[in-house]
Write an enzyme that holds these catalytic residues in place. Structure first.
Site, PDB file in Angstrom:
ATOM      1  N   HIS A  96      -2.459  -1.748   2.250  1.00  0.00           N
ATOM      2  CA  HIS A  96      -3.558  -2.173   3.123  1.00  0.00           C
ATOM      3  C   HIS A  96      -3.054  -3.130   4.199  1.00  0.00           C
ATOM      4  O   HIS A  96      -3.403  -2.989   5.378  1.00  0.00           O
ATOM      5  CB  HIS A  96      -4.650  -2.845   2.299  1.00  0.00           C
ATOM      6  CG  HIS A  96      -5.794  -3.352   3.117  1.00  0.00           C
ATOM      7  ND1 HIS A  96      -6.867  -2.555   3.466  1.00  0.00           N
ATOM      8  CD2 HIS A  96      -6.038  -4.559   3.684  1.00  0.00           C
ATOM      9  CE1 HIS A  96      -7.712  -3.254   4.197  1.00  0.00           C
ATOM     10  NE2 HIS A  96      -7.224  -4.480   4.348  1.00  0.00           N
ATOM     11  N   GLU A  97      -2.251  -4.102   3.819  1.00  0.00           N
ATOM     12  CA  GLU A  97      -1.730  -5.053   4.801  1.00  0.00           C
ATOM     13  C   GLU A  97      -0.819  -4.361   5.807  1.00  0.00           C
ATOM     14  O   GLU A  97      -0.827  -4.683   6.998  1.00  0.00           O
ATOM     15  CB  GLU A  97      -0.995  -6.196   4.102  1.00  0.00           C
ATOM     16  CG  GLU A  97      -1.864  -7.013   3.155  1.00  0.00           C
ATOM     17  CD  GLU A  97      -3.174  -7.475   3.782  1.00  0.00           C
ATOM     18  OE1 GLU A  97      -3.197  -7.751   4.999  1.00  0.00           O
ATOM     19  OE2 GLU A  97      -4.185  -7.539   3.053  1.00  0.00           O
ATOM     20  N   HIS A 100      -2.742  -2.781   8.519  1.00  0.00           N
ATOM     21  CA  HIS A 100      -3.018  -3.680   9.648  1.00  0.00           C
ATOM     22  C   HIS A 100      -1.824  -3.747  10.598  1.00  0.00           C
ATOM     23  O   HIS A 100      -1.994  -3.821  11.816  1.00  0.00           O
ATOM     24  CB  HIS A 100      -3.336  -5.083   9.136  1.00  0.00           C
ATOM     25  CG  HIS A 100      -4.686  -5.206   8.517  1.00  0.00           C
ATOM     26  ND1 HIS A 100      -5.853  -4.795   9.161  1.00  0.00           N
ATOM     27  CD2 HIS A 100      -5.093  -5.703   7.318  1.00  0.00           C
ATOM     28  CE1 HIS A 100      -6.890  -5.040   8.384  1.00  0.00           C
ATOM     29  NE2 HIS A 100      -6.457  -5.575   7.258  1.00  0.00           N
TER      30      HIS A 100
END
Length: 232
Positions: A96-97, A100
């Protein structure tokens, strides 16, 4: 704290409490489930960074659990202690990070839009609320200066609300990218994707709850200011 306040904000408060419980319980469940390759979150990050063209990123380890974040200012992903273990939960959080980071590299519109109003949001969430209540205490319904002060507080707080709303597509898109990256790089089996999705969905719910709280509070301010004035 009038009955109107509780009518408007209590559902969002309850949703926020449920969201915090959900993300914590989901993390605790899947943090105990090893991933099929037995790799840590840090190893998964290194694999994904190499394969997705993100080798320019710095990886930092930070204290706590569920405190992970991507910092576009110094191009770093910051992984908590709970995200570097060899678990399904760690894969979801790390990916998920990195989602980004992909958004940042590609100039994703909503990420750039959110970054552009960070300052407004920080001012609005603090100063906006303060100005609103000062204006109301000074008698916004009878005094034009107090009215303008309270109105300025509402406008500033609306900037903070806009930030929470713009955060939603940013987070949902990062989760979608995370799923695709993990599958594309063969880091999760199809049966493990259930755990990954559960983690990402639980985390997304916290952002939905935060947006709901912000919107309900803004609606309360607006109704308090304009609704009372109409009755004068």
């Amino acid at each position: 704290m009038s009955p109107l306040f509780w009518i408007l904000t209590l559902p969002a408060m309850l949703l926020a409490l449920y969201a915090q419980y959900k993300v914590r319980s989901t993390f605790e469940k899947y943090a105990r489930v090893p991933n099929m390759h037995g790799i840590s979150g840090l190893q998964a990050a290194q694999i994904l960074m190499r394969n997705e063209g993100l080798e320019h990123l710095r990886v930092n380890q930070i204290p706590g659990e569920l405190t992970d974040f991507y910092n576009p200012a110094d191009k770093s992903i910051n992984l908590s202690q709970g995200s570097v273990r060899p678990s399904v939960a760690a894969l979801a959080i790390v990916a998920h990070e990195l989602g980004h980071a992909l958004q940042d590299r590609q100039g994703y519109f909503w990420l750039r839009a959110r970054a552009s109003i960070v300052g407004i949001a920080q001012i609005g969430s603090n100063l906006g609320v303060m100005l609103f209540f000062i204006g109301m205490l000074l008698g916004a319904l009878q005094n034009s200066f107090a009215w303008n002060l309270a109105l300025a507080g509402v406008v500033l707080f609306a900037g903070a609300v806009a930030f929470t709303l713009i955060t939603l597509p940013v987070e949902f898109n990062a989760s979608s990218r995370a799923r695709e990256m993990l599958m594309r790089n063969g880091l999760v089996a199809r049966q493990e994707m259930e755990g990954v999705s559960a983690m990402l969905n639980a985390a997304a719910l916290t952002y939905v709850a935060a947006a709901a709280q912000a919107v309900s509070q803004l609606l309360y301010f607006v109704l308090l200011l304009f609704g009372a004035r109409r009755q004068e």
